[in-house]
Design an enzyme around this catalytic site. Structure first.
Site, PDB file in Angstrom:
ATOM      1  N   ASP A 235       0.791  -1.240   0.000  1.00 41.90           N
ATOM      2  CA  ASP A 235       0.000   0.000   0.000  1.00 41.90           C
ATOM      3  C   ASP A 235       0.823   1.289   0.000  1.00 41.90           C
ATOM      4  OD1 ASP A 235      -2.385  -1.287  -0.173  1.00 41.90           O
ATOM      5  OD2 ASP A 235      -2.759  -1.326   1.996  1.00 41.90           O
TER       6      ASP A 235
ATOM      7  N   GLY B   1       2.133   2.274  -2.658  1.00 37.22           N
ATOM      8  CA  GLY B   1       1.813   2.879  -3.954  1.00 37.22           C
ATOM      9  C   GLY B   1       2.650   2.419  -5.142  1.00 37.22           C
ATOM     10  N   LYS B   2       3.113   1.174  -5.097  1.00 36.44           N
ATOM     11  CA  LYS B   2       3.954   0.683  -6.196  1.00 36.44           C
ATOM     12  C   LYS B   2       3.178   0.565  -7.506  1.00 36.44           C
ATOM     13  CE  LYS B   2       5.069  -3.013  -3.948  1.00 36.44           C
ATOM     14  NZ  LYS B   2       4.383  -2.732  -2.680  1.00 36.44           N
ATOM     15  N   SER B   3       2.038  -0.113  -7.437  1.00 39.67           N
ATOM     16  CA  SER B   3       1.267  -0.314  -8.673  1.00 39.67           C
ATOM     17  C   SER B   3       0.776   1.014  -9.234  1.00 39.67           C
ATOM     18  CB  SER B   3       0.082  -1.245  -8.405  1.00 39.67           C
ATOM     19  OG  SER B   3       0.556  -2.524  -8.068  1.00 39.67           O
TER      20      SER B   3
ATOM     21  N   HIS C 190       3.207  -7.985  -0.176  1.00 38.57           N
ATOM     22  CA  HIS C 190       2.753  -8.861   0.896  1.00 38.57           C
ATOM     23  C   HIS C 190       3.825  -9.829   1.333  1.00 38.57           C
ATOM     24  CE1 HIS C 190      -1.135  -7.403   1.489  1.00 38.57           C
ATOM     25  NE2 HIS C 190      -1.634  -8.510   1.992  1.00 38.57           N
TER      26      HIS C 190
ATOM     27  N   GLY D 244      40.171 -53.658 -23.943  1.00 30.08           N
ATOM     28  CA  GLY D 244      39.156 -54.304 -24.781  1.00 30.08           C
ATOM     29  C   GLY D 244      37.854 -54.373 -24.017  1.00 30.08           C
ATOM     30  N   LEU D 245      36.794 -54.775 -24.717  1.00 29.39           N
ATOM     31  CA  LEU D 245      35.473 -54.844 -24.092  1.00 29.39           C
ATOM     32  C   LEU D 245      35.454 -55.861 -22.956  1.00 29.39           C
ATOM     33  CD1 LEU D 245      33.302 -54.927 -27.327  1.00 29.39           C
ATOM     34  CD2 LEU D 245      33.407 -53.044 -25.686  1.00 29.39           C
ATOM     35  N   SER D 246      34.464 -55.740 -22.108  1.00 27.69           N
ATOM     36  CA  SER D 246      34.244 -56.764 -21.091  1.00 27.69           C
ATOM     37  C   SER D 246      33.946 -58.078 -21.818  1.00 27.69           C
ATOM     38  CB  SER D 246      33.051 -56.355 -20.217  1.00 27.69           C
ATOM     39  OG  SER D 246      32.758 -57.379 -19.315  1.00 27.69           O
TER      40      SER D 246
ATOM     41  N   SER E 227      39.357 -49.850 -19.777  1.00 28.69           N
ATOM     42  CA  SER E 227      39.911 -48.528 -20.133  1.00 28.69           C
ATOM     43  C   SER E 227      39.440 -48.057 -21.512  1.00 28.69           C
ATOM     44  CB  SER E 227      41.439 -48.541 -20.050  1.00 28.69           C
ATOM     45  OG  SER E 227      41.987 -49.670 -20.705  1.00 28.69           O
TER      46      SER E 227
END
Lengths: 657, 271
Positions: free
Chosen positions: A35, A37-39, A113, A475-477, A549
């Site tokens: 109140d 008076g911002k708006s 508020h 190498g791969l698993s 790796s």
């Protein structure tokens, strides 16, 4: 309601409407007690700068009439919600555009508020400047203090105070002086100097765009003149480069790291370091669309993509910097925070935090200060921080975080705190009293010197009868790394060689017990193994390492650690075959989604580009492979001429499939 | 030209990339109008020429033919993946609503059925704060309940470009990457980047009245009307906007039917 007569609305000449200037906008937040008076002030600013759409004034008049009042309520301009008009308070922050002769503005209206503090912060955090509205009759109130304190905490420097409703105090200069003093005193106590204090009447439009006739005693600037004198925040171009990684895209074989430059300048060709992993690479291109070869630098605010000359473990949250001025690394820091959640913040609780794109879990180690914004007194109860209060806390993370204090970097030196799904608070980081822990992570201290051994490798090799070496099985698993390494170890041992296998489990149980399976931890796992293998090889052992790796960059580091003693052995067996073998049932689990980031399934394997040896474990039986490898190793570790570098390139070719 | 647009553009790209990283699966509403087409351009910038999620047209069958034609051309030219989602018929709408609001409600219901069908967790929409008072209140990442409802009285805080991106099962997110742009920004950007736009935005002579008319905002046939304007190319539109006081949605009847038509629409899940 005031007893002032209804304002006469003078029809403005349409041609006078200000053109949008096309220059950079200034974002202004308007705060203050409910109140005050911002708006009304905003409605008036729009009207006085001819920024209201056609018909809006008539619309407002009509609404006011329907509601049984002849007085024009300027705040109706903003109150788009039916609910708001009924409650006569602004619920949420709203943005409105207007222009003066000099510049375009976005006004952010923030509600007064108390329970809507989160909206005020949502608005004020985006602002370049602030107008603090204070009622000339009521003076400084609770929200005036709270909002001013938050503006200060949010880092807003450009603050103008307007003493509103001067019409209610008969435009009295003494009333203005009294309220001004009150405002100055409070702001001074939190270290804020208001740039301007202006007496206004938003209702009548005095000292907003025009001076009016009621306050001839005031010789300062009008509000519009003050706003026009504010400046946009300068881009932090001269600060150290910060490029938080937002995402990593893979487009047409290109790996593009995207993010926004938060400070400094990023240029093509720059050497970048990514924290907290501390890996380095060079920027090979800046990626934009439509393609632009002339794009060689990016400045703060730019959202770009880059490519690097090496494949690093870079993921969302990592922070790119130049190698010279990286962020600090720390697992503990202080923060000045505001708390918005219903559930209080408590010592010992854990929260998710974010700064830039970096996300981490932190635990509240201590609440050092709980501040009452009314009198700025330190509260005695420090067990928790309640909703809508501000506090100073110490936060501790499990891992090292790449941190910039707010004083060094405004954009990355602030955190947002989450509780469950919700944003619960925010604050700014201070490293006061805490040291940078980067050294602990990567000891680059000049006080560490390599100790010269009195014995060299040749002497040790002579005693052992063979040289040491690192034989890196990758190498791969399921490609046969462990099987072959164990068999080769046995064969070599039986031939009288000193040898040892480094395998996943024996390392993870001890040395690397602190590491998990995140890309970062995997990389660190391999880094440590590479160094251990190099030390053991230097001691004269034939080290056989058996790790997937998958990344070239990691293997490159292992090679760098062992130097010419390093040999890469690629066990070539494709995914189909490995998955069929599945000796530990891991592929099955990965396919079922029980294991994440499994190499070959949802995590890449980068084949060696130039291995010393390729073993076809798909088509050859174990015995044949062991024979080949043992023969190769024997040649590599043979004493021969000790000055020779020992690598037998021609022989190696025999084994390349 | 208009250097300040770079800042708006970068912010939008950042939001789009953030959404793509955090929200999956996701789609983008493409109404074929100037805003969502400019947004589509920004999406292509963010992903270096690609559009990595589907586009959706909530089709009432009532768009103007020029709009459909423009869409079909662009889909071909830009190689877009576009879902044409039919909205439920008008008879199914709440008959107490005024006619234009009822028509807009079809899109709302269409969006709900789209979400049910595809289980999208996020929807990118090209709304802007300056369009309408209610949209000014929006968040960049704006949560919706399972029914698509918008709780505008209790929105999550949003600051420092940190967004609330996680939600309980069933809720969804609206993501608004061009919330901070104005109508004029969009036209200046469309001009600068040479982005195609539907011919209906340019003034043509009305056969009956002989007046020059153009659409300032595109919507369905029965509820959107052209406004009088001599602007027949982008440059003239920009000039017009730099001097006009008429609001953009002046040709949209649903905004005016009652004081709170638009609010009721938005709360129920309209864009």
């Amino acid at each position: 309601m005031s007893a002032e007569p209804a304002i006469k609305i003078v029809k403005q000449d349409k041609a006078k409407r200000k053109q949008s200037t096309g220059k950079q906008q200034l974002r202004v937040v308007i705060v203050g007690h409910v109140d005050h008076g911002k708006s009304t002030l905003i409605g008036r600013l729009l009207y006085d700068t001819d920024s209201l759409p056609e018909g809006k004034v008539e619309e407002i008049e009509a609404i006011c009439k329907r509601r049984g009042t002849d007085v024009v309520e300027w705040s109706f301009v903003l109150d788009a919600f039916q609910a708001e008009r009924d409650q006569a308070v602004t619920i949420d922050s709203t943005q409105i555009w207007f222009s003066t002769d000099n510049r375009d503005y976005v006004i952010i209206d923030a509600p007064g508020h108390r329970e809507f503090l989160k909206n005020m912060i949502s608005g004020a955090a985006a602002a370049d400047a602030a107008i603090l509205v204070v009622d000339g009759a009521e003076g400084v109130q609770e929200q005036t203090r709270r909002h001013a304190y938050l503006l200060h905490l949010l880092g807003l420097q450009q603050i103008a105070v307007v003493i509103n409703k001067m019409d209610l105090v008969n435009h009295d200069t003494e009333a203005f002086e009294n309220v001004s003093r009150e405002v100055r005193e409070y702001l001074g106590s939190i270290g804020v100097t208001p740039r301007f204090i202006i007496p206004i009447s938003a209702r009548n439009g005095d000292m907003i765009a025009s001076r009016g006739e009621s306050m001839g005693w005031y010789s300062g600037k009008t509000l519009i003149e003050v706003l026009d004198s504010f400046e946009n925040a300068a881009l932090p171009v001269s600060r150290p480069l910060r490029f938080p990684v937002q995402d990593v895209y893979r487009f047409q074989g290109k790996r593009i790291i995207v993010g926004r430059v938060e400070s400094g300048i990023l240029r093509k060709g720059d050497r970048l370091m990514f924290s907290p992993g501390n890996e380095e690479a060079t920027v090979t291109s800046l990626e934009v669309w439509p393609e632009d070869d002339d794009k060689v630098e990016a400045r703060p605010g730019e959202a770009i993509g880059i490519t690097l000359d090496q494949r690093l473990f870079v993921e969302r949250g990592h922070i790119g910097s130049h190698t010279k001025n990286p962020p600090m690394l720390s697992n503990v820091f202080r923060a000045s925070i505001f708390w918005l959640s219903q559930k209080p913040l408590k010592v010992g609780n854990s929260y998710k935090i974010r700064f830039g794109s970096h996300e981490a879990m932190v635990t509240v180690q201590s609440i050092d200060k709980v501040i009452d914004t009314q009198d700025l007194a330190d509260q005695s109860d420090k067990s928790e921080v309640k909703r809508n209060t501000v506090a100073e806390v110490t936060l501790r993370a499990r891992d090292l975080l790449p941190i910039d204090p707010y004083s060094d970097n405004e954009r990355l030196g602030r955190i947002v705190m989450y509780q469950g799904y919700d944003i619960a608070g925010g604050g700014v980081i201070s490293m006061e009293g805490y040291a940078d822990q980067r050294r602990r992570k990567a000891p680059k201290s000049e006080n560490i010197h390599k100790v010269e051994h009195l014995l060299n490798h040749d002497v040790r090799a002579k005693r052992a009868g063979h040289r040491g070496g690192v034989f890196w099985f990758t190498g791969l698993s399921g490609s046969g790394k462990s099987t072959l390494a164990m068999a080769v170890e046995k064969a070599l041992f039986e031939k009288g060689f000193s040898t040892y296998v480094l395998d996943g489990d024996n390392i993870r149980h001890g040395l690397n017990r602190d590491l998990g399976f995140s890309p970062k931890d995997r990389s660190e796992n391999i880094r440590r193994i590479g160094h251990v293998a190099a030390l053991m090889a230097d001691a004269g052992l034939i080290v056989l390492s058996a790790f997937i790796s998958p990344y070239r960059a990691d293997r490159r580091r292992a090679r760098a650690a062992a130097g010419e003693k390093y040999n890469e052995l690629y066990l070539a067996a494709d995914l189909d075959i490995c998955e069929k073998r599945d000796p530990k049932g891991l592929y099955k689990k990965a396919r079922a989604g029980e294991i994440k980031d499994f190499t070959g399934i949802d995590s890449p394997y980068e084949k060696p580009e130039n291995p010393e040896m390729i073993i076809d474990t798909a088509r050859q039986d174990v015995e044949t492979c062991v024979e080949q490898i043992v023969a190769y190793i024997e040649r590599q570790v043979a004493l021969g001429d000790l000055s020779d570098d020992g690598k037998d390139k021609e022989q190696v070719l025999d084994y390349v499939v | 030209m208009y250097k300040y647009l770079d800042e708006l553009e970068a912010k939008s790209i950042y939001i789009i990339r953030e959404a793509y990283n955090r929200v999956d699966p996701m789609c983008m509403l493409w109404s074929i109008g100037k805003d969502s087409t400019a947004l589509l351009w920004l999406v292509r910038k963010a992903f270096l020429g690609r559009v990595p999620f589907p586009l959706v047209l909530l089709d009432t069958g009532m768009e103007m033919q020029e709009v459909y034609d423009f869409r079909d051309n662009l889909i071909k030219e830009w190689d877009l993946n576009c879902i044409n989602h039919m909205c439920p018929p008008e008879e199914d709408m709440d008959q107490t609503l005024p006619p234009a609001t009822r028509s807009a409600m079809r899109k709302t219901e269409g969006l709900k059925s789209l979400l049910r069908e595809h289980n999208f967790k996020g929807v990118i929409a090209g709304i802007r704060r300056d369009e309408q008072g209610l949209r000014a209140k929006e968040r960049v990442f704006s949560p919706r309940t399972i029914d698509g409802n918008w709780d505008f009285k209790d929105q999550p805080p949003e600051f420092w470009d940190q967004y609330k991106t996680e939600f309980p099962e069933g809720a969804h997110l609206r993501i608004h990457p061009i919330l901070h742009w104005t109508e004029l920004d969009i036209w200046r950007y469309t001009q600068r980047e040479n982005i195609p736009c539907c011919e209906l935005y340019f003034a043509r002579k009305d056969k009956k009245t002989g007046k020059m008319m153009r659409y300032r905002s595109l919507g369905e046939k029965n509820i959107t009307f052209p406004v009088e304007s001599p602007a027949s190319n982008i440059e003239e539109i920009i000039h017009e906007l730099e001097t006009t006081n008429t609001s953009e949605r002046a040709g949209r009847s649903m905004d005016k039917e009652t004081e709170d038509s638009f609010e009721r629409l938005r709360a129920a899940g309209y864009m």
